[in-house]
Write a protein that holds these residues in place. Structure first.
Motif, PDB file in Angstrom:
ATOM      1  N   LEU A   1     -17.621   2.642   5.202  1.00 37.04           N
ATOM      2  CA  LEU A   1     -16.767   3.790   4.914  1.00 37.04           C
ATOM      3  C   LEU A   1     -16.124   3.693   3.536  1.00 37.04           C
ATOM      4  CD1 LEU A   1     -15.414   6.380   6.114  1.00 37.04           C
ATOM      5  CD2 LEU A   1     -13.518   4.881   6.825  1.00 37.04           C
ATOM      6  N   GLU A   2     -15.564   2.537   3.203  1.00 35.75           N
ATOM      7  CA  GLU A   2     -14.884   2.336   1.934  1.00 35.75           C
ATOM      8  C   GLU A   2     -15.306   0.995   1.338  1.00 35.75           C
ATOM      9  OE1 GLU A   2     -10.710   4.611   3.211  1.00 35.75           O
ATOM     10  OE2 GLU A   2     -10.629   2.581   2.402  1.00 35.75           O
ATOM     11  N   VAL A   3     -15.033   0.846   0.045  1.00 31.64           N
ATOM     12  CA  VAL A   3     -15.210  -0.442  -0.624  1.00 31.64           C
ATOM     13  C   VAL A   3     -13.845  -0.845  -1.174  1.00 31.64           C
ATOM     14  CG1 VAL A   3     -16.445  -1.738  -2.396  1.00 31.64           C
ATOM     15  CG2 VAL A   3     -17.588   0.149  -1.196  1.00 31.64           C
ATOM     16  N   VAL A   4     -13.439  -2.078  -0.875  1.00 28.75           N
ATOM     17  CA  VAL A   4     -12.092  -2.566  -1.174  1.00 28.75           C
ATOM     18  C   VAL A   4     -12.162  -3.576  -2.318  1.00 28.75           C
ATOM     19  CG1 VAL A   4     -10.033  -3.681  -0.221  1.00 28.75           C
ATOM     20  CG2 VAL A   4     -11.452  -2.206   1.240  1.00 28.75           C
ATOM     21  N   PHE A   5     -11.188  -3.481  -3.233  1.00 32.24           N
ATOM     22  CA  PHE A   5     -11.204  -4.302  -4.440  1.00 32.24           C
ATOM     23  C   PHE A   5      -9.874  -5.043  -4.582  1.00 32.24           C
ATOM     24  CE2 PHE A   5     -13.704  -0.493  -4.896  1.00 32.24           C
ATOM     25  CZ  PHE A   5     -14.920  -0.969  -5.360  1.00 32.24           C
ATOM     26  N   ASP A   6      -9.986  -6.290  -5.015  1.00 35.15           N
ATOM     27  CA  ASP A   6      -8.810  -7.120  -5.229  1.00 35.15           C
ATOM     28  C   ASP A   6      -8.905  -7.745  -6.611  1.00 35.15           C
ATOM     29  OD1 ASP A   6      -6.467  -8.448  -4.772  1.00 35.15           O
ATOM     30  OD2 ASP A   6      -7.293  -9.907  -3.364  1.00 35.15           O
ATOM     31  N   GLY A   7      -7.738  -7.886  -7.263  1.00 34.77           N
ATOM     32  CA  GLY A   7      -7.680  -8.492  -8.579  1.00 34.77           C
ATOM     33  C   GLY A   7      -6.914  -9.799  -8.544  1.00 34.77           C
ATOM     34  N   ALA A   8      -6.934 -10.525  -9.665  1.00 36.07           N
ATOM     35  CA  ALA A   8      -6.332 -11.854  -9.712  1.00 36.07           C
ATOM     36  C   ALA A   8      -4.819 -11.823  -9.768  1.00 36.07           C
ATOM     37  CB  ALA A   8      -6.866 -12.622 -10.921  1.00 36.07           C
TER      38      ALA A   8
ATOM     39  N   ASP B   1       0.298  -7.456  -1.841  1.00 33.78           N
ATOM     40  CA  ASP B   1      -0.742  -7.702  -2.832  1.00 33.78           C
ATOM     41  C   ASP B   1      -1.342  -6.369  -3.272  1.00 33.78           C
ATOM     42  OD1 ASP B   1      -2.448  -9.147  -4.430  1.00 33.78           O
ATOM     43  OD2 ASP B   1      -3.891  -9.554  -2.831  1.00 33.78           O
ATOM     44  N   PHE B   2      -1.715  -6.283  -4.554  1.00 30.95           N
ATOM     45  CA  PHE B   2      -2.268  -5.028  -5.075  1.00 30.95           C
ATOM     46  C   PHE B   2      -3.760  -4.962  -4.767  1.00 30.95           C
ATOM     47  CE2 PHE B   2      -3.866  -2.174  -8.472  1.00 30.95           C
ATOM     48  CZ  PHE B   2      -3.149  -1.050  -8.109  1.00 30.95           C
ATOM     49  N   VAL B   3      -4.097  -4.175  -3.760  1.00 31.03           N
ATOM     50  CA  VAL B   3      -5.464  -3.992  -3.295  1.00 31.03           C
ATOM     51  C   VAL B   3      -5.736  -2.506  -3.194  1.00 31.03           C
ATOM     52  CG1 VAL B   3      -7.047  -4.345  -1.357  1.00 31.03           C
ATOM     53  CG2 VAL B   3      -5.468  -6.171  -2.021  1.00 31.03           C
ATOM     54  N   LYS B   4      -6.874  -2.066  -3.690  1.00 34.73           N
ATOM     55  CA  LYS B   4      -7.238  -0.649  -3.646  1.00 34.73           C
ATOM     56  C   LYS B   4      -8.640  -0.485  -3.069  1.00 34.73           C
ATOM     57  CE  LYS B   4      -5.200   2.320  -5.364  1.00 34.73           C
ATOM     58  NZ  LYS B   4      -4.112   3.246  -4.963  1.00 34.73           N
ATOM     59  N   SER B   5      -8.895   0.719  -2.561  1.00 36.03           N
ATOM     60  CA  SER B   5     -10.233   1.016  -2.055  1.00 36.03           C
ATOM     61  C   SER B   5     -10.742   2.314  -2.660  1.00 36.03           C
ATOM     62  CB  SER B   5     -10.231   1.117  -0.525  1.00 36.03           C
ATOM     63  OG  SER B   5      -9.456   2.223  -0.088  1.00 36.03           O
TER      64      SER B   5
ATOM     65  N   PHE C   1      -0.174  -1.259   1.629  1.00 39.16           N
ATOM     66  CA  PHE C   1       0.872  -0.414   1.042  1.00 39.16           C
ATOM     67  C   PHE C   1       0.352   0.448  -0.105  1.00 39.16           C
ATOM     68  CE2 PHE C   1       3.869   0.022  -2.517  1.00 39.16           C
ATOM     69  CZ  PHE C   1       4.867   0.772  -1.919  1.00 39.16           C
ATOM     70  N   TRP C   2      -0.505  -0.125  -0.962  1.00 45.02           N
ATOM     71  CA  TRP C   2      -0.932   0.583  -2.160  1.00 45.02           C
ATOM     72  C   TRP C   2      -1.905   1.713  -1.863  1.00 45.02           C
ATOM     73  CZ3 TRP C   2       2.150  -0.426  -6.013  1.00 45.02           C
ATOM     74  CH2 TRP C   2       2.785  -1.670  -6.069  1.00 45.02           C
ATOM     75  N   MET C   3      -2.417   1.759  -0.636  1.00 48.80           N
ATOM     76  CA  MET C   3      -3.271   2.871  -0.223  1.00 48.80           C
ATOM     77  C   MET C   3      -2.550   3.818   0.720  1.00 48.80           C
ATOM     78  SD  MET C   3      -6.093   2.675  -1.884  1.00 48.80           S
ATOM     79  CE  MET C   3      -6.848   4.043  -1.007  1.00 48.80           C
ATOM     80  N   SER C   4      -1.806   3.277   1.681  1.00 47.97           N
ATOM     81  CA  SER C   4      -1.213   4.119   2.719  1.00 47.97           C
ATOM     82  C   SER C   4       0.111   4.746   2.310  1.00 47.97           C
ATOM     83  CB  SER C   4      -0.993   3.301   4.004  1.00 47.97           C
ATOM     84  OG  SER C   4      -0.047   2.259   3.772  1.00 47.97           O
ATOM     85  N   THR C   5       0.809   4.150   1.331  1.00 50.00           N
ATOM     86  CA  THR C   5       2.146   4.623   0.970  1.00 50.00           C
ATOM     87  C   THR C   5       2.245   5.024  -0.491  1.00 50.00           C
ATOM     88  OG1 THR C   5       3.112   3.187   2.660  1.00 50.00           O
ATOM     89  CG2 THR C   5       4.606   4.031   0.968  1.00 50.00           C
ATOM     90  N   ALA C   6       1.764   4.176  -1.373  1.00 53.89           N
ATOM     91  CA  ALA C   6       1.866   4.446  -2.817  1.00 53.89           C
ATOM     92  C   ALA C   6       0.706   5.316  -3.291  1.00 53.89           C
ATOM     93  CB  ALA C   6       1.876   3.127  -3.583  1.00 53.89           C
ATOM     94  N   TYR C   7       0.894   5.911  -4.446  1.00 57.75           N
ATOM     95  CA  TYR C   7      -0.129   6.719  -5.112  1.00 57.75           C
ATOM     96  C   TYR C   7      -0.641   7.866  -4.242  1.00 57.75           C
ATOM     97  CZ  TYR C   7      -0.129   3.409  -8.930  1.00 57.75           C
ATOM     98  OH  TYR C   7       0.250   2.651  -9.999  1.00 57.75           O
ATOM     99  N   ARG C   8       0.314   8.571  -3.656  1.00 49.86           N
ATOM    100  CA  ARG C   8      -0.057   9.692  -2.795  1.00 49.86           C
ATOM    101  C   ARG C   8       0.636  10.969  -3.261  1.00 49.86           C
ATOM    102  NH1 ARG C   8      -2.882   7.637   1.587  1.00 49.86           N
ATOM    103  NH2 ARG C   8      -2.709   9.534   2.788  1.00 49.86           N
ATOM    104  N   LEU C   9      -0.003  12.092  -2.953  1.00 50.92           N
ATOM    105  CA  LEU C   9       0.464  13.414  -3.331  1.00 50.92           C
ATOM    106  C   LEU C   9       0.637  14.283  -2.095  1.00 50.92           C
ATOM    107  CD1 LEU C   9      -2.142  14.009  -6.164  1.00 50.92           C
ATOM    108  CD2 LEU C   9       0.321  13.830  -6.559  1.00 50.92           C
ATOM    109  N   PRO C  10       1.563  15.251  -2.133  1.00 52.35           N
ATOM    110  CA  PRO C  10       1.601  16.228  -1.038  1.00 52.35           C
ATOM    111  C   PRO C  10       0.256  16.940  -0.924  1.00 52.35           C
ATOM    112  CG  PRO C  10       3.547  16.421  -2.445  1.00 52.35           C
ATOM    113  CD  PRO C  10       2.596  15.499  -3.154  1.00 52.35           C
TER     114      PRO C  10
END
Length: 420
Positions: A194-201, A211-215, A274-283
């Protein structure tokens, strides 16, 4: 991503981390000239609209390997590109803006760097060194704008919380690397992916910090333009811009361009950190941008692509032009990947518009420069404006589309010029 978080903690013990030590090193450079004097006046960067406290705390500072940039925060390092370096379509590496979410940023030795690729919805896991990425895959290049989702947040009225960016949390570069889809093909993608998840150092200095993780949606991860990049404008990525390898997602805002990659996982469920479910979201429904279907909530949805926008770089507020001389309007325009169809200029506050000349097209994800000029025949104030229209038919807005996080500020600029 618990395993990658453990690796980061080990890196914290073994490697030099940007933090107190680097901050003390930066302090040795000392403050530069007052920002307004250095860049030709506050209005040139829209600083008059930035909250007083944020304006008072920013100044020019040179990170290692960088020219003096506009300091927003030291920990984590967030630095904005002055407008003088945005007067050409390609942004030089040492002037490129810096954006990190977490303060623990290790100095990675490329000889020790390994990128694991796998996940529950992959058939197998592989671990790639930089030498393997360069040898096993066809190299690809793309010219694309990297733009912080919060660019121009400081110009919101009423103001919203967050880093009070001006206009320079963006840059355009030629990125070289390998296609993510080619790398994913080597691990095999299961039917339930469904998604691809990415993690940085980068890692939090306080364990409670997420932790800052995005998909990304699987279809965007498999797009031919999505790269694992290791070069920027013909040189290795600068440390501050994601060395040794980062994700490049053309058209999408910079939050997805994960820096200093240390892990890629193919998953069957929506990433819920958090960085997907709460942050960086728009109405929901505020903007005509593509959906991220698996992450849409009842009231909001993730930010995805950039909106059409432009920036005048040749004029500053209150600039004087002698009667009979030309008012020269130059700048940059961009959008989320359809390309720029036209840029129009007005010098009478939007009563009449004239089409500007567009510069060479460097690709549909790139900045497109524009220029227009006409003699100033009457004295008095002229309100100069520029508005871009994309090939998808989107045009910059007259009024701000307000949202709580301060994203997608693409209001048409209005710069008063005095003809004397």
């Amino acid at each position: 991503m618990k395993d990658s978080l453990a690796r980061k903690r080990e890196l914290r013990r073994r490697l030099l981390v940007l933090g107190a030590a680097q901050a003390s090193g930066l302090a040795l450079l000392g403050p530069r000239r007052a920002l307004a004097a250095a860049v030709g006046g506050t209005a040139e960067l829209g600083l008059a609209e930035i909250p007083d406290g944020a304006l008072a705390s920013q100044h020019l500072y040179a990170l290692p390997g960088k020219l003096p940039l506009i300091k927003k925060t030291y920990r984590p390092p967030n630095f904005e590109t002055p407008i003088e370096y945005l007067r050409t379509p390609i942004t030089r590496n040492d002037a490129f803006f810096v954006r990190w979410h977490l303060a623990g940023i290790p100095q990675v030795d490329v000889k020790d760097w390994v990128l694991p690729v796998g996940g529950e919805s992959a058939e197998r896991e592989r671990r790639f060194t930089m030498a393997q990425l360069r040898k096993e895959f066809q190299p690809e290049e793309i010219t694309a704008v990297c733009l912080c989702s919060g660019n121009r947040r400081g110009l919101f009225e009423p103001h919203v919380p967050g880093i009070e960016w001006g206009v320079g949390a963006m840059g355009n570069a030629v990125w070289k690397g390998v296609r993510l889809k080619d790398v994913l093909a080597t691990v095999g993608i299961k039917a339930d992916a469904l998604e691809v998840v990415f993690d940085g150092a980068d890692h939090p200095v306080i364990d409670r910090t997420p932790d800052f993780v995005k998909s990304l949606p699987l279809e965007i991860a498999l797009d031919k333009n999505t790269l694992i990049a290791f070069e920027m404008n013909g040189k290795p990525l600068p440390h501050m811009n994601g060395f040794p390898a980062r994700l490049v997602v053309p058209g999408w805002t910079g939050t997805y361009w994960i820096k200093a990659l240390v892990g890629i996982k193919v998953v069957s469920k929506p990433e819920g950190n958090f960085w997907m479910s709460t942050a960086y979201r728009l109405p929901r429904g505020k903007f005509r941008t593509p959906s991220f279907a698996s992450q849409v909530g009842q009231a909001n949805e993730p930010i995805t692509t950039m909106v059409v926008n432009s920036l005048i770089t040749s004029l500053s507020s209150g600039q004087k032009v002698r009667r009979g001389k030309a008012i020269v309007v130059k700048g940059l325009a961009w959008d989320g990947g359809s390309g720029i169809a036209k840029v129009e200029v007005s010098i009478d506050g939007g009563v009449t518009w004239q089409e500007a000349a567009l510069g060479k097209e460097l690709g549909r994800f790139s900045f497109r420069d524009f220029s227009w000029s006409a003699p100033a025949m009457q004295t008095g104030t002229r309100l100069v404006m520029a508005r871009a229209t994309s090939r998808a038919g989107e045009t910059q807005v007259e009024q701000l589309i307000h949202n709580p996080a301060g994203y997608h500020h693409n209001v048409i600029q209005r710069i008063p010029v005095e003809v004397v």
